[in-house]
Design a protein around this motif. Structure first.
Motif, PDB file in Angstrom:
ATOM      1  N   ARG A   9      32.007 -69.801  -2.681  1.00 39.22           N
ATOM      2  CA  ARG A   9      32.454 -69.871  -1.300  1.00 39.22           C
ATOM      3  C   ARG A   9      33.673 -68.992  -1.168  1.00 39.22           C
ATOM      4  N   ASP A  10      34.122 -68.477  -0.028  1.00 39.98           N
ATOM      5  CA  ASP A  10      33.496 -68.376   1.274  1.00 39.98           C
ATOM      6  C   ASP A  10      32.892 -66.974   1.430  1.00 39.98           C
ATOM      7  N   VAL A  11      33.628 -65.947   0.914  1.00 39.96           N
ATOM      8  CA  VAL A  11      33.120 -64.577   0.995  1.00 39.96           C
ATOM      9  C   VAL A  11      33.354 -63.903  -0.353  1.00 39.96           C
ATOM     10  N   LEU A  12      32.360 -63.150  -0.800  1.00 40.61           N
ATOM     11  CA  LEU A  12      32.504 -62.366  -2.029  1.00 40.61           C
ATOM     12  C   LEU A  12      32.173 -60.915  -1.711  1.00 40.61           C
ATOM     13  N   ARG A  13      33.025 -60.023  -2.180  1.00 42.88           N
ATOM     14  CA  ARG A  13      32.678 -58.597  -2.100  1.00 42.88           C
ATOM     15  C   ARG A  13      32.695 -58.027  -3.512  1.00 42.88           C
ATOM     16  N   VAL A  14      31.634 -57.284  -3.822  1.00 42.57           N
ATOM     17  CA  VAL A  14      31.494 -56.715  -5.156  1.00 42.57           C
ATOM     18  C   VAL A  14      31.746 -55.210  -5.054  1.00 42.57           C
ATOM     19  N   ILE A  66      32.008 -51.594  -7.400  1.00 43.03           N
ATOM     20  CA  ILE A  66      31.839 -50.939  -8.697  1.00 43.03           C
ATOM     21  C   ILE A  66      32.510 -49.580  -8.609  1.00 43.03           C
ATOM     22  N   ASN A  67      33.469 -49.390  -9.481  1.00 48.41           N
ATOM     23  CA  ASN A  67      34.273 -48.156  -9.491  1.00 48.41           C
ATOM     24  C   ASN A  67      34.810 -47.831  -8.089  1.00 48.41           C
ATOM     25  N   GLY A  68      35.306 -48.866  -7.426  1.00 52.52           N
ATOM     26  CA  GLY A  68      35.958 -48.672  -6.129  1.00 52.52           C
ATOM     27  C   GLY A  68      35.011 -48.606  -4.940  1.00 52.52           C
ATOM     28  N   LYS A  69      33.709 -48.651  -5.200  1.00 54.69           N
ATOM     29  CA  LYS A  69      32.736 -48.573  -4.087  1.00 54.69           C
ATOM     30  C   LYS A  69      32.135 -49.948  -3.835  1.00 54.69           C
ATOM     31  N   LEU A  70      32.012 -50.279  -2.552  1.00 56.26           N
ATOM     32  CA  LEU A  70      31.437 -51.572  -2.200  1.00 56.26           C
ATOM     33  C   LEU A  70      29.968 -51.608  -2.614  1.00 56.26           C
ATOM     34  N   ALA A  71      29.605 -52.637  -3.380  1.00 50.45           N
ATOM     35  CA  ALA A  71      28.221 -52.724  -3.861  1.00 50.45           C
ATOM     36  C   ALA A  71      27.479 -53.905  -3.240  1.00 50.45           C
ATOM     37  N   GLY A  72      28.182 -54.773  -2.558  1.00 49.07           N
ATOM     38  CA  GLY A  72      27.498 -55.900  -1.917  1.00 49.07           C
ATOM     39  C   GLY A  72      28.489 -56.941  -1.413  1.00 49.07           C
TER      40      GLY A  72
END
Ligand code: GAL
Length: 882
Positions: A531-536, A538-544
């Motif tokens: 919970r509540d929000v996850l941002r992934v 990789i090498n500084g780029k949003l992946a999900g």
């Protein structure tokens, strides 16, 4: 000369007398509060009380006097609020009673206006407030378990409650000291949780009750939704309906601490509305069936400024569909209809308090009367009485016979007869005006707002240029630390920020790449629960990105060969405010975290070495403040710049002219937080409500629930954000925004909110106006009702006047507000009569009768008067108001 002087002295004396009497009338002489089975007994007298829930930190101190005045004008006797422990003690032992948390000032203002106060100390309050009011540091006390028989918790709770009660006593705010506080609450709806705690829960209830009583505050205490409230503590009801509620002892009065007159909403949710007629029905039924104190939750809901909103996912607005809207304006017809209802109940108060219990009369299968006799020992024709006639049929109107007369009762309604004969009010007949709020633009409007009408004024008030600066993705300062394993989110952030960065390094071999190509697969991040929000990244780029409340995460990702930085940004959007075992709820991730799909098997990320960083760089550097914003390396933003994620924006704007409330339209932005002149106006998130689930029309009849009358389907849940006037200066206001997902700041606008259009519609069969009851002819102690027709009352906001009548028809008008049209029957005098009575005034009354319109436009037809009027600021038309 001498006589002139005398005149002056006389005038001075008169002035001082008025001043003195006004002031003294507003202070209380010390008085006692006790109770019996029927009511609270205030200074020796039983009272029927209407209470207005207003949470002081959900408004600014500058708004408080007007909110209290509107509650008083609306017929409230009491103002109610919780206290907010995490606001008052943000750091253990360091108290804050300043600004929006100036409890003493708020209670004093209420007392100064002659109203009483119901203070619900909690300290657990729920309230859609962050962590239900608990300070997050409370979790860190060794061995603590919240809201149960647990020594560390009890000792902290006792310390806080004692602190509050001592403060009230020191400031002389309790009734026996001449203060307004008549009632206190300990805990909040613990009855809902008690069974989760077994015997320890029961022991805790007893402890809480004894602890509260032991503080010797000298006024009664309540516990809401606590049917086992011990001893002298009054158990009270919270619900949409509380008629028929029976406290746990025949010596306790029936009190309704939360009458939910609307509901809250979540990001991506629709807006709930409780129909005015149903709310009035619920209140009337409560007093009809023996209730004695009712509190509107909320009378004014206000705004969850900063990060105070609870959750997860409760929006920044806490409008609640309350009688006063988020901006402090009357929400009509709710405010006006309730005002009329309160006046009708007030007319019955002498009878309601005189009778120990009502006389019950069955009038029909679903119709009943409750009669309150002033002196039942006298014969019927000597005694006076008040009566409530209810039709609880959800579909059909009914005609009933009561004491020799016939009454027609709309479905799901209550008629109030203060003299047991004449109807002063019926809950389903709304005579009060409707108001349509206008949003005046201070910058060109790019989108239209549901239910709000844009005015034509377009004044550009934003600085031409926007500046921006990127927020670094990941670890941005030396103030980070590395730990082998996954730590719990709140244990790390202590809720000082919504954001927690976690970074680890992943090695991908040539074999892994070949393996993925062969199998046409990709690695996946799996988290058991989040919970509540996850941002992934990789090498500084949003992946999900994923959001939800303890949801499983299955996020496919892609890595290049070699070492990569894997960043998980965990975010909170309001801490849990409801439920048992809140101390265990936490935030972030739970269970296993792994990276699957590698050639040599899964990687267990729960045991990996993670580097942690709390908060955003801009947040920690306070670049949203006037003092510190220059610290960031702002660069000018090009108007055609592509939306960018994790970006700070700033611009300057002028306040809209006038004194109307101000809103910021952030509908062009994604998700983030906003500050004006360093004041945190709240989180924003442009999530759209589901397309369906909003009925075309809302039927007030039948039991309400929060899903019943939703609006705003298919539209963003919130795009307007309240900026209190007192946070603004005339020009050069600094707006700073942190944007996570990408938006267009050039489309942000600032607007003022006014009640622009008033509509009302009343038929000649409506009952006569309540105000004639308030100024009646009194013959032999009995009230005689003059033969007056019904009337329409129109009232603009303070400082505004009716500038024009856009529609008026006495006859058989059709349609509703903003699409009225004339019917077959129409008095040609309609417009001139209404204009003469109303134009140029802040408020006016128009009688709905043939005589008022100089003749009957059509015989044997029941006529209606419909009016649509426009209000404008009195300063714009150069008329001063007195
Ligand atoms: C009640 C609670 C209030 C508020 C309300 C919903 O159960 O006591 O604090 O949360 O629900 O708005």
């Amino acid at each position: 000369m001498g006589s002139e002087r005398r005149t002056f002295l006389e005038l001075l004396a008169l002035y001082l007398f008025i001043q003195f009497s006004v002031t003294t009338a507003n202070y209380f002489e010390p008085f006692n509060v006790t109770y019996d089975h029927r009511a609270l007994i205030i200074d020796g007298k039983r009272r029927m009380l209407i209470s207005a829930g207003i949470h002081y930190p959900r408004a600014t101190p500058q708004m408080w006097p007007d909110l209290i005045a509107k509650a008083k004008e609306g017929g409230a006797d009491v103002v109610d609020s919780y206290t907010f422990w995490n606001g008052h003690e943000p750091v253990r032992g360091q108290y804050n009673f300043e600004g929006r948390f100036d409890l003493v000032k708020f209670v004093r203002l209420v007392g100064d206006s002659g109203l009483y106060f119901l203070l619900r100390i909690g300290p657990y309050v729920c309230a859609e407030w962050n962590f239900g009011g608990f300070p997050v540091w409370l979790r860190d006390i060794p061995g603590i378990e919240f809201r149960t028989d647990n020594e560390p918790f009890k000792s902290e709770m006792q310390r806080y409650v004692t602190k509050i009660v001592d403060l009230l006593r020191e400031e002389k705010l309790l009734s026996w000291q001449g203060g307004p506080i008549i009632l206190l609450q300990i805990e909040n709806e613990y009855g809902n949780m008690e069974s989760s705690y077994g015997q320890r829960g029961k022991d805790y209830v007893k402890w809480a009750a004894n602890m509260a009583l032991g503080l010797r505050a000298g006024v009664p205490w309540v516990m809401c939704k606590q049917t086992d409230a011990p001893g002298e503590i009054i158990d009270t009801c919270n619900d949409y309906y509380c008629d028929g509620y029976k406290p746990n002892s025949p010596n306790k009065p029936t009190i309704w601490t939360e009458n939910w007159d609307g509901w809250y909403t979540s990001w991506g949710g629709r807006w709930p509305h409780r129909p005015t007629e149903d709310l009035a029905f619920a209140v009337a039924r409560f007093f009809q069936r023996g209730g004695s104190l009712m509190n509107y939750y909320m009378y004014f809901g206000g705004t969850n400024f900063g990060r105070t909103s609870g959750g997860p996912f409760y929006i920044t607005s806490y409008d609640y569909d309350a009688p006063i809207d988020e901006y402090g304006l009357r929400s009509e017809p709710k405010w006006g209809h309730m005002k009329d209802l309160h006046a009708a109940i007030r007319l019955c108060e002498h009878a309601l308090v005189a009778a120990d219990s009502p006389q019950y009369i069955k009038l029909g299968p679903q119709q009943e009367a409750h009669v309150y006799w002033v002196n039942s020992s006298l014969s019927e024709n000597q005694s006076t009485c008040s009566a409530f006639l209810a039709n609880i049929d959800e579909h059909k109107a009914a005609t009933v016979n009561f004491r020799g007369s016939s009454y027609s009762l709309p479905p799901w309604s209550v008629s109030i007869l203060p003299d047991c004969r004449n109807t002063a009010f019926n809950t389903a007949k709304v005579g009060a005006q409707t108001s349509v709020k206008l949003i005046e633009n201070a910058l060109s409007p790019k989108r239209s707002m549901p239910e709000l009408v844009m005015s034509k004024t377009e004044v550009s008030s934003f600085s031409e240029s926007w500046m921006s600066v990127n927020e670094p993705i990941g670890i941005w300062s030396a103030n980070n630390f590395t730990f082998q394993g996954m730590l719990e989110h709140l244990n790390v952030t202590k809720d000082e920020s919504d954001y927690l960065w976690h970074m680890t390094r992943i090695y991908v071999s040539d074999e892994d790449i070949a393996f993925w190509e062969e199998n046409q697969a990709s690695p996946t991040i799996i988290i058991d629960s989040m919970r509540d929000v996850l941002r992934v990244f990789i090498n500084g780029k949003l992946a999900g990105s994923v959001d939800g409340h303890w949801v499983k995460v299955v996020q496919p990702v892609q890595f290049p060969q070699g070492y990569s930085d894997l960043i998980l940004l965990s975010q909170t959007v309001g801490l849990q405010n409801y439920g048992a075992f809140l101390e265990k709820d936490g935030a972030g991730f739970k269970g296993q975290i792994k990276l699957t799909g590698f050639k040599n098997g899964d990687i267990d990320l729960s045991k990996a070495s993670w580097t942690y960083q709390v908060g955003l760089k801009g947040e920690v550097q306070k670049i949203f403040t006037i003092e510190e914003n220059e610290k960031a390396r702002w660069t000018e933003l090009k108007p055609d710049a592509a939306p960018s994620i994790f970006t700070w924006y700033k611009a300057y704007f002028d306040a809209p002219e006038g004194t109307e409330p101000v809103a910021l339209d952030l509908g062009s932005m994604g998700k983030g937080q906003a500050w004006v002149n360093g004041h945190h106006i709240g989180r924003y998130w442009n999530l759209v409500a589901p397309k369906d689930g909003c009925p075309q029309t809302c039927d007030y009849r039948g039991a309400y629930h929060s899903e019943k009358c939703m609006t705003n389907c298919g539209k963003p849940t919130q795009s307007w954000y309240h900026v209190p006037r007192s946070w603004l200066q005339a020009s050069n206001n600094l707006l700073v925004i942190f944007e996570e997902t990408g938006g267009n700041p050039f489309d942000i606008s600032v607007k003022s909110r006014v009640s622009g259009i008033l509509c009302a519609q009343v038929s000649e069969s409506h009952y006569p106006p309540l105000r004639q009851w308030l100024n009646p002819d009194v013959i032999d102690g009995k009230v005689s009702i003059k033969d007056m027709g019904p009337e329409i009352h129109l009232q603009c906001e303070d400082g505004h006047i009716i500038s024009s009548i856009e529609f008026a028809s006495y006859g058989t008008p059709r349609g509703g507000c903003q699409n009225f049209s004339q019917g077959n029957c129409h008095s040609p005098n309609s417009l001139s009569v209404v204009s003469k009575a109303c134009v140029g005034r802040n408020s006016c009354f128009v009688e709905v009768s043939n005589s008022g319109f100089q003749g009957d436009p059509c015989r044997r037809v029941v006529k209606t008067l419909a009016i649509q009027a426009r209000c404008v600021s009195s300063s714009t038309v150069g008329v001063s108001q007195f």
